[in-house]
Design a protein around this motif. Sequence first.
Motif, PDB file in Angstrom:
ATOM      1  N   UNK A 112       3.829   0.734 -18.682  1.00 56.00           N
ATOM      2  CA  UNK A 112       4.276   1.891 -17.748  1.00 56.00           C
ATOM      3  C   UNK A 112       3.695   2.771 -19.005  1.00 56.00           C
ATOM      4  N   UNK A 140      10.256  -3.542 -13.590  1.00 61.33           N
ATOM      5  CA  UNK A 140      11.148  -2.970 -13.089  1.00 61.33           C
ATOM      6  C   UNK A 140      11.771  -3.409 -12.210  1.00 61.33           C
ATOM      7  N   UNK A 141      11.634  -3.958 -11.162  1.00 64.77           N
ATOM      8  CA  UNK A 141      12.465  -4.608  -9.738  1.00 64.77           C
ATOM      9  C   UNK A 141      13.507  -5.515 -10.770  1.00 64.77           C
ATOM     10  N   UNK A 189       9.487   5.290  -6.685  1.00 60.31           N
ATOM     11  CA  UNK A 189       9.816   4.364  -7.470  1.00 60.31           C
ATOM     12  C   UNK A 189      11.760   4.106  -7.071  1.00 60.31           C
ATOM     13  N   UNK A 247       8.499  -4.298 -18.567  1.00 60.22           N
ATOM     14  CA  UNK A 247       8.509  -2.661 -17.859  1.00 60.22           C
ATOM     15  C   UNK A 247       7.782  -1.267 -18.196  1.00 60.22           C
ATOM     16  N   UNK A 259      11.656   1.325  -4.713  1.00 60.54           N
ATOM     17  CA  UNK A 259      11.025  -0.015  -5.115  1.00 60.54           C
ATOM     18  C   UNK A 259      12.136  -0.339  -6.220  1.00 60.54           C
ATOM     19  N   UNK A 260      12.343   0.191  -6.910  1.00 57.33           N
ATOM     20  CA  UNK A 260      12.940  -0.938  -8.085  1.00 57.33           C
ATOM     21  C   UNK A 260      14.612  -0.728  -7.555  1.00 57.33           C
ATOM     22  N   UNK A 261      15.252   0.103  -7.462  1.00 62.99           N
ATOM     23  CA  UNK A 261      16.365  -1.060  -6.541  1.00 62.99           C
ATOM     24  C   UNK A 261      16.531  -1.688  -5.427  1.00 62.99           C
ATOM     25  N   UNK A 262      15.194  -2.513  -4.681  1.00 63.10           N
ATOM     26  CA  UNK A 262      15.028  -2.757  -3.636  1.00 63.10           C
ATOM     27  C   UNK A 262      15.877  -3.770  -3.996  1.00 63.10           C
ATOM     28  N   UNK A 263      15.747  -4.461  -5.407  1.00 56.63           N
ATOM     29  CA  UNK A 263      16.633  -6.050  -4.895  1.00 56.63           C
ATOM     30  C   UNK A 263      17.633  -6.473  -5.543  1.00 56.63           C
ATOM     31  N   UNK A 264      18.608  -4.818  -5.708  1.00 61.17           N
ATOM     32  CA  UNK A 264      19.637  -5.312  -5.647  1.00 61.17           C
ATOM     33  C   UNK A 264      20.417  -4.798  -4.525  1.00 61.17           C
ATOM     34  N   UNK A 267       6.404  11.666 -12.238  1.00 60.39           N
ATOM     35  CA  UNK A 267       6.649  10.348 -11.257  1.00 60.39           C
ATOM     36  C   UNK A 267       6.663  11.077 -10.141  1.00 60.39           C
ATOM     37  N   UNK A 286      11.857   5.507 -15.991  1.00 63.45           N
ATOM     38  CA  UNK A 286      10.013   4.549 -14.858  1.00 63.45           C
ATOM     39  C   UNK A 286       9.726   5.938 -14.112  1.00 63.45           C
ATOM     40  N   UNK A 321       4.076  -2.771 -14.053  1.00 62.71           N
ATOM     41  CA  UNK A 321       5.224  -2.728 -14.730  1.00 62.71           C
ATOM     42  C   UNK A 321       6.070  -2.739 -13.487  1.00 62.71           C
ATOM     43  N   UNK A 322       5.913  -2.158 -11.732  1.00 62.11           N
ATOM     44  CA  UNK A 322       6.711  -2.512 -10.946  1.00 62.11           C
ATOM     45  C   UNK A 322       7.768  -3.837 -11.149  1.00 62.11           C
TER      46      UNK A 322
END
Lengths: 181, 168
Positions: free
Chosen positions: A95, A107-108, B130, A91, B133-138, B125, A130, A103-104
């Motif tokens: 970035x 990151x997920x 961000x 990731x 999106x980043x925490x979307x699967x948590x 950013x 990020x 990267x996304x």
Amino acid sequence: MNAIFTVITLISLILLTVQNPTSVVTVMTDGVEKSISLCGKLFCIYALWYGVFELIERGGIGRLIAKILKKPVKWIFGKTDEKSSGYICMNLSANLLGLGGVATPMGIEAEKYLENEGNRFGQNMLFVLASSSIQLLPISVIGLRASFGSVNPQDIILPTLLSTAVSTITGILLVKIFCKR
Amino acid sequence: MSAYVIPLLVITVILSVAVKGGKVYDTFVKGAKKAFPLVLSIFPYLAAIFIMTELFEKSGLSKAIIDLSADFFGFFGIDKSLVPLILLKPFSGSGSLGILSKIMTDYGVDSYLSRCACAIYGSSETVFYVGAVYYSKCKSKPPVLPFLISLISNFLATVFACFICRIM
């Protein structure tokens, strides 16, 4: 974004209708026209850079950077599982190169694995990194400056890089101080 | 110096593929192909944002909000023309890109304001995007503290950008 768009557009529309109702349609179509001209510029920038990005991935430069990042990641994140640190490295390397699209998904995945580990600190750190922008080369900004006829489009690299360093270092320090492991 | 960065990068990248016997031309074309769907996908967002910013400005609302917040941002050495960019950046990448290009049109690409806007755009950013999106699967909801930290770090970078562009 929905709330911001609705509120600003609505208030502006009402104000403009009160002041000058005949200009409303012209102003709005002017907006779309400007977006088309920006899209034209962006298309040139992306066509060039997505070609180069593909070469970066094919040539293995991305993997090389991920390897180099192993040590700093260990220092920043502390102890993490093999799997999550792998995703974190990929990731961050994407970035750094400005490959947000690559990267996304990494990151997920990293956030998911960190959550399963119960590593809240790591989750927070990755998100802050990020969202502090760690891109080394502001490619779209340079491209846009070039298309607007700048004398030296690249002279923005150093100021941007220094400012980026400010946000990233501040972010890392604040997470280390305020987020408990 | 900085003029060499991009040419050298492109040369290195091409060489890295060529020495492995990769097909440089085919690979480049494969990547460049992605530009079209990408621009098509952001066009509606840009259209909406530009309609909003045009209305925002022509209605006088923009001036009112900028005047209201000018003292706060002025305290940190931030020019008030940059306020819309700074306020929108955490929410929308294409939106702030639209505002950035508008600043370049209005003030000239090599002016202090445009260079400063570029440094701000490049060093911050879309924090909320961000995060979403980043925490979307948590499973658990994202905590507030890291969002605050990101916003503060981005703001510091903005203040720094306004300063550094004065001397560089």
